[in-house]
Scaffold this active site. Sequence first.
Site, PDB file in Angstrom:
ATOM      1  N   THR A  49     -14.322  17.741  74.701  1.00  0.00           N
ATOM      2  CA  THR A  49     -14.653  18.844  73.978  1.00  0.00           C
ATOM      3  C   THR A  49     -13.944  19.722  74.520  1.00  0.00           C
ATOM      4  O   THR A  49     -13.899  20.482  76.050  1.00  0.00           O
ATOM      5  CB  THR A  49     -15.554  19.423  72.793  1.00  0.00           C
ATOM      6  OG1 THR A  49     -16.666  20.227  73.087  1.00  0.00           O
ATOM      7  CG2 THR A  49     -16.059  17.874  72.391  1.00  0.00           C
ATOM      8  N   CYS A  50     -13.321  20.717  73.639  1.00  0.00           N
ATOM      9  CA  CYS A  50     -12.748  21.944  74.196  1.00  0.00           C
ATOM     10  C   CYS A  50     -14.076  23.135  75.382  1.00  0.00           C
ATOM     11  O   CYS A  50     -13.800  23.455  76.303  1.00  0.00           O
ATOM     12  CB  CYS A  50     -12.411  23.082  72.967  1.00  0.00           C
ATOM     13  SG  CYS A  50     -13.202  23.864  71.769  1.00  0.00           S
ATOM     14  N   GLY A 185      -2.343  36.616  56.129  1.00  0.00           N
ATOM     15  CA  GLY A 185      -2.578  36.847  57.624  1.00  0.00           C
ATOM     16  C   GLY A 185      -2.467  34.698  57.704  1.00  0.00           C
ATOM     17  O   GLY A 185      -2.324  34.405  56.783  1.00  0.00           O
ATOM     18  N   GLY A 187      -3.276  33.619  60.852  1.00  0.00           N
ATOM     19  CA  GLY A 187      -3.372  33.549  62.435  1.00  0.00           C
ATOM     20  C   GLY A 187      -4.898  32.364  62.457  1.00  0.00           C
ATOM     21  O   GLY A 187      -5.450  31.952  61.097  1.00  0.00           O
ATOM     22  N   GLU A 188      -5.593  32.313  63.833  1.00  0.00           N
ATOM     23  CA  GLU A 188      -6.964  31.534  63.504  1.00  0.00           C
ATOM     24  C   GLU A 188      -8.116  31.571  62.323  1.00  0.00           C
ATOM     25  O   GLU A 188      -8.350  30.408  62.083  1.00  0.00           O
ATOM     26  CB  GLU A 188      -7.493  31.127  64.959  1.00  0.00           C
ATOM     27  CG  GLU A 188      -8.257  30.481  65.858  1.00  0.00           C
ATOM     28  CD  GLU A 188      -9.266  30.239  66.552  1.00  0.00           C
ATOM     29  OE1 GLU A 188     -10.310  30.341  67.027  1.00  0.00           O
ATOM     30  OE2 GLU A 188      -8.299  30.697  67.654  1.00  0.00           O
ATOM     31  N   THR A 189      -8.360  32.798  62.274  1.00  0.00           N
ATOM     32  CA  THR A 189      -9.175  33.488  61.820  1.00  0.00           C
ATOM     33  C   THR A 189      -9.385  32.616  59.958  1.00  0.00           C
ATOM     34  O   THR A 189      -9.334  32.254  59.729  1.00  0.00           O
ATOM     35  CB  THR A 189      -9.571  34.511  61.543  1.00  0.00           C
ATOM     36  OG1 THR A 189      -9.761  35.330  62.803  1.00  0.00           O
ATOM     37  CG2 THR A 189     -10.682  35.040  60.204  1.00  0.00           C
ATOM     38  N   ILE A 190      -7.641  32.618  59.184  1.00  0.00           N
ATOM     39  CA  ILE A 190      -7.321  32.369  58.384  1.00  0.00           C
ATOM     40  C   ILE A 190      -6.983  31.365  57.914  1.00  0.00           C
ATOM     41  O   ILE A 190      -7.060  30.316  57.207  1.00  0.00           O
ATOM     42  CB  ILE A 190      -5.656  33.169  57.744  1.00  0.00           C
ATOM     43  CG1 ILE A 190      -6.486  34.823  57.473  1.00  0.00           C
ATOM     44  CG2 ILE A 190      -5.734  32.934  56.438  1.00  0.00           C
ATOM     45  CD1 ILE A 190      -7.235  35.393  56.283  1.00  0.00           C
TER      46      ILE A 190
END
Length: 416
Positions: A49-50, A185, A187-190
């Site tokens: 995984t990452c 937004g 981005g990653e969070t949204i």
Amino acid sequence: MSLVAIGINHKTATVDLREKVAFAPDKIHDAMKSLASRTKTGEAVIVSTCNRTELYCNTGEEAEVIQWLEDYHQLSHEDVLPCLYKYKGQEVVQHLMRVSAGLDSLILGEPQILGQVKQSFVKAKEAGTVAVTIDRLFQNTFSVAKKVRTETEIGAAAVSVAFAAVSMAKHIFSAISATKVLLIGAGETIELVARHLKDNGVDSMIVANRTISRAEAMCEEFGATAITLEQIPEYLPKADIVISSTASPLPILGKGMVEKALKQRRHQPMLLVDIAVPRDIEAEVGDLDDAFLYTVDDLQSIIEQNMASRREAAEQAEVIVEEESHLFMEWIRSLESVDSIREYRTQSMAIKDELVERAINKLAQGGDSEQLILELANKLTNKLIHAPTQALTAASRRGDLNSIGQLRTALGLDKD
């Protein structure tokens, strides 16, 4: 049986090194077959995984597994070895169970890792690198992870800003699936917020972003509608929930805009969650009737409380893992005892067959039957007691009373 696991994760290595030892999805099938060929049983599973890369093998040599990893990725021993952790036997079982239950994750108790481990196991089965021991190990591990989820509260409390925002919305709107959500937004969070909302049955989502193409790309995955930031005043009155996270240096939603939207909503309540730093929503919005504004600081206090709750649950989970790993090792030992019994019986029968065949041949040559029976009995007795006699003698010379006692019990000398 000799279970071996070696790995590298977010605690032991930089992102740069983790990327170098990761296995691409289209290459992991052949990689597992290659690794399995280095083991005596042909059993191997790679979890990549990452945040971690881990190799699980049965009857593999630790040094050889490490060498295989270095050779496969063409990395030097000096770069890899300091960042590796290594486990054997029961340590392997406990580690895999801890990983799958989210006890070793970057975010304590996160559930995604279990799905990733399951995918790795499925790929290993497709590659033909799973047999009885590894199959039982992973199946047991999945059961333990489920047990941890059902018997502890390790996954109940939100510990990410995105998850906390959605959890708060669920507390305020009992039927969150029926709400209309405006996300500001892309981005990653949204994106993570959108995923949590989708998992909770929310179908009506609008994504507003400065770059419309980025919003459209995200909307494809979640079946949402993409708009520009300039279109927000038009869509805001339709939103029951607004969650914002952009990199804007100035607020995007002002008090006047929200006040106007509330009037058009006929003062139906609106939840606004601002998880941007600096703020996307003016603080004065919180003064409006029917507007419930929460900031990242509000969510952070919730997250800290929930992390404390998860740590307490993790202690309970560790007890479950400890108990279940012992049970698995008991199963392993039962297999080993069956193998030992089978081997001992086979050896004894081979000795008997050899001596009987000799006696029959001598009898056919006119040998005295009574003498041959006595000779057979003596030779068979001497052969069968030779190894136990040597073991007792060696234990006596060492003064090893524990071994002497075990041997006496095994030989039936201490029947009580």
